[in-house]
Design an enzyme around this catalytic site. Sequence first.
Site, mmCIF file in Angstrom:
data_model
loop_
_atom_site.group_PDB
_atom_site.id
_atom_site.type_symbol
_atom_site.label_atom_id
_atom_site.label_comp_id
_atom_site.label_asym_id
_atom_site.label_seq_id
_atom_site.Cartn_x
_atom_site.Cartn_y
_atom_site.Cartn_z
ATOM 1 N N TYR A 51 -46.241 32.500 22.211
ATOM 2 C CA TYR A 51 -44.793 32.578 22.444
ATOM 3 C C TYR A 51 -44.409 31.649 23.586
ATOM 4 O O TYR A 51 -45.020 31.702 24.644
ATOM 5 C CB TYR A 51 -44.361 34.015 22.764
ATOM 6 N N GLU A 53 -40.809 30.689 24.557
ATOM 7 C CA GLU A 53 -39.358 30.533 24.737
ATOM 8 C C GLU A 53 -39.061 29.698 25.974
ATOM 9 O O GLU A 53 -39.684 29.876 27.020
ATOM 10 C CB GLU A 53 -38.688 31.910 24.850
ATOM 11 N N ASP A 197 -27.628 11.953 10.416
ATOM 12 C CA ASP A 197 -28.613 12.872 9.836
ATOM 13 C C ASP A 197 -29.514 12.034 8.925
ATOM 14 O O ASP A 197 -29.185 11.790 7.769
ATOM 15 C CB ASP A 197 -27.882 13.971 9.062
ATOM 16 N N THR A 223 -35.196 15.777 9.710
ATOM 17 C CA THR A 223 -36.275 16.688 9.348
ATOM 18 C C THR A 223 -37.566 15.899 9.494
ATOM 19 O O THR A 223 -37.565 14.676 9.543
ATOM 20 C CB THR A 223 -36.143 17.191 7.895
ATOM 21 N N LYS A 226 -39.949 15.024 5.254
ATOM 22 C CA LYS A 226 -39.584 14.193 4.103
ATOM 23 C C LYS A 226 -40.328 12.856 4.211
ATOM 24 O O LYS A 226 -41.547 12.871 4.210
ATOM 25 C CB LYS A 226 -38.068 14.082 4.025
ATOM 26 N N ARG A 232 -42.993 20.888 7.798
ATOM 27 C CA ARG A 232 -41.579 21.258 7.739
ATOM 28 C C ARG A 232 -41.109 21.458 9.176
ATOM 29 O O ARG A 232 -41.798 22.082 9.986
ATOM 30 C CB ARG A 232 -41.385 22.555 6.955
HETATM 31 C C1 LIG Z 1 -33.137 18.063 3.904
HETATM 32 C C2 LIG Z 1 -31.908 17.818 4.645
HETATM 33 C C3 LIG Z 1 -31.421 18.733 5.593
HETATM 34 C C4 LIG Z 1 -31.938 20.136 5.776
HETATM 35 O O1 LIG Z 1 -33.226 20.353 5.905
HETATM 36 P P1 LIG Z 1 -33.892 21.803 5.722
HETATM 37 O O2 LIG Z 1 -35.137 21.595 6.488
HETATM 38 O O3 LIG Z 1 -34.087 21.986 4.261
HETATM 39 O O4 LIG Z 1 -32.999 22.815 6.325
HETATM 40 C C5 LIG Z 1 -30.315 18.383 6.325
HETATM 41 N N1 LIG Z 1 -29.699 17.220 6.123
HETATM 42 C C6 LIG Z 1 -30.110 16.323 5.208
HETATM 43 C C7 LIG Z 1 -29.374 15.047 5.030
HETATM 44 C C8 LIG Z 1 -31.221 16.606 4.428
HETATM 45 O O5 LIG Z 1 -31.596 15.735 3.499
#
Ligand SMILES: *Cc1c(COP(=O)(O)O)cnc(C)c1O
Length: 440
Positions: A51, A53, A197, A223, A226, A232
């Site tokens: 933990y 925090e 994003d 993220t 990807k 993740r």
């Molecule tokens: C995948 C994605 C997210 C969210 O990701 P999660 O990990 O599934 O919550 C946010 N914005 C964009 C543009 C994405 O492609």
Amino acid sequence: MKSLKKVDSAIYSLIKKEEGRQKDVLEMIPSENYASLAVMEALGSVLTNKYSEGYAKKRYYQGNAVIDEVEILAEERAKKLFGVAHVNVQPYSGSPANTAVYFALLEPFKDKIMGLSLAYGGHLTHGSPVSFSGKYFPVVSYTLDKNGMLDYDEIERLALKEKPKIIVCGFTAYPRIIDFKRFGKIADKIGAYLLADISHITGLVVSGAHPSPVPYVHIIMTTTHKTLRGPRGAMLMVTEKGLKKDPELGNKIDKAVFPGLQGGPHDNQTAAIAVALREAQGKLFKEYGKQIIKNAKALASALIKHNFNLVSGGTDNHLILIDLTNKKVNGAIVALALEVAGIVVNKNAVPNDKMPPFYPSGIRLGTPAITTRGMKEKEMLKIAKWMNEAISEVSGESLPEDKEVRKEFWKNFKKKVWANKKLSSIAKEVKTLCSKFRTP
Ligand SMILES: *Cc1c(COP(=O)(O)O)cnc(C)c1O
């Protein structure tokens, strides 16, 4: 996984089954990838027990000396790789990371978010009415022009008129280069925060295969699972430009993540992100990013030769969006047929889609995961041919309008498609190809 096998054979055999599936099919959902064994080892480590925090050197729990080092290492690697001033590696995933940005900068029910509409390729968290982002904040959505491209003049007009406090650029289903510089100018004109994003394209950005948003935006969310090929998770980054606009921006975001939105960070995830960032520093990763795009372009032109209608006419990045209207079949049916043929994609709305989201007019596919396996242009030609053959098997099929009738029809239809001989013979060929390309 000897212990798992002994303790919980049910979960063990499900994991083995999924491992087999991931090996035997072409994983072409553009948000998916194969994390390396090194990433998975860090993720499966004892760090899951701790933990922590708070932030490094300012924890609410004892015993965090090692965790501090892990988190600092992850932050430093991200700062260097992206060239940003401030990094937070604690967000549990992309959606909570975007949530933290809104909570850091906006007053609920008052300050506006401007983002690309979900139906045109924006993410749920960019202001969709079914997500918290559209429920707790007023939203201005922009769309795409009739060719499926961003219309920057229209975005500027809308921004000047609506004065959002934050503009979101970066998408989930946009196959073209994003002009971050132009977005930067638009945001600056109205004094808005600009959030890039880049979840989908991070791996392309760090390998130099897509222009970086860093000089033009204030905040970057990505993220890590990807194209970056990590576990993740997600990261929030503040640029020099962001700190110039608001010297407190890093602090605001950190506070919004913890204690604003989350409790203890997932330290095993942080370590695995650090490993992925290290892997992304190398020359091999640069080649990987460039090959993702070469493969996507090769696949796109092969599909066009098979008379597929690609939204925007092609691709500049890792993903392809196909409008199936000319093939006389919807995306739900095609996604099912392709799955039976061993090609895993997702159904997707296309710009100006007349069909409902559950059976939209298109499919979305991408090359990050198959490129990780080492596939190249030659394999893309085969994939396009198989896709064409598989889709011919279901061309002309449609779903009944009535909801109840449709449910019953769909059940039987699924059975029929899974029994299709041509599709299963393609799946066999796919499996043979896949056996030549290793997964981690
Ligand atoms: C995948 C994605 C997210 C969210 O990701 P999660 O990990 O599934 O919550 C946010 N914005 C964009 C543009 C994405 O492609």
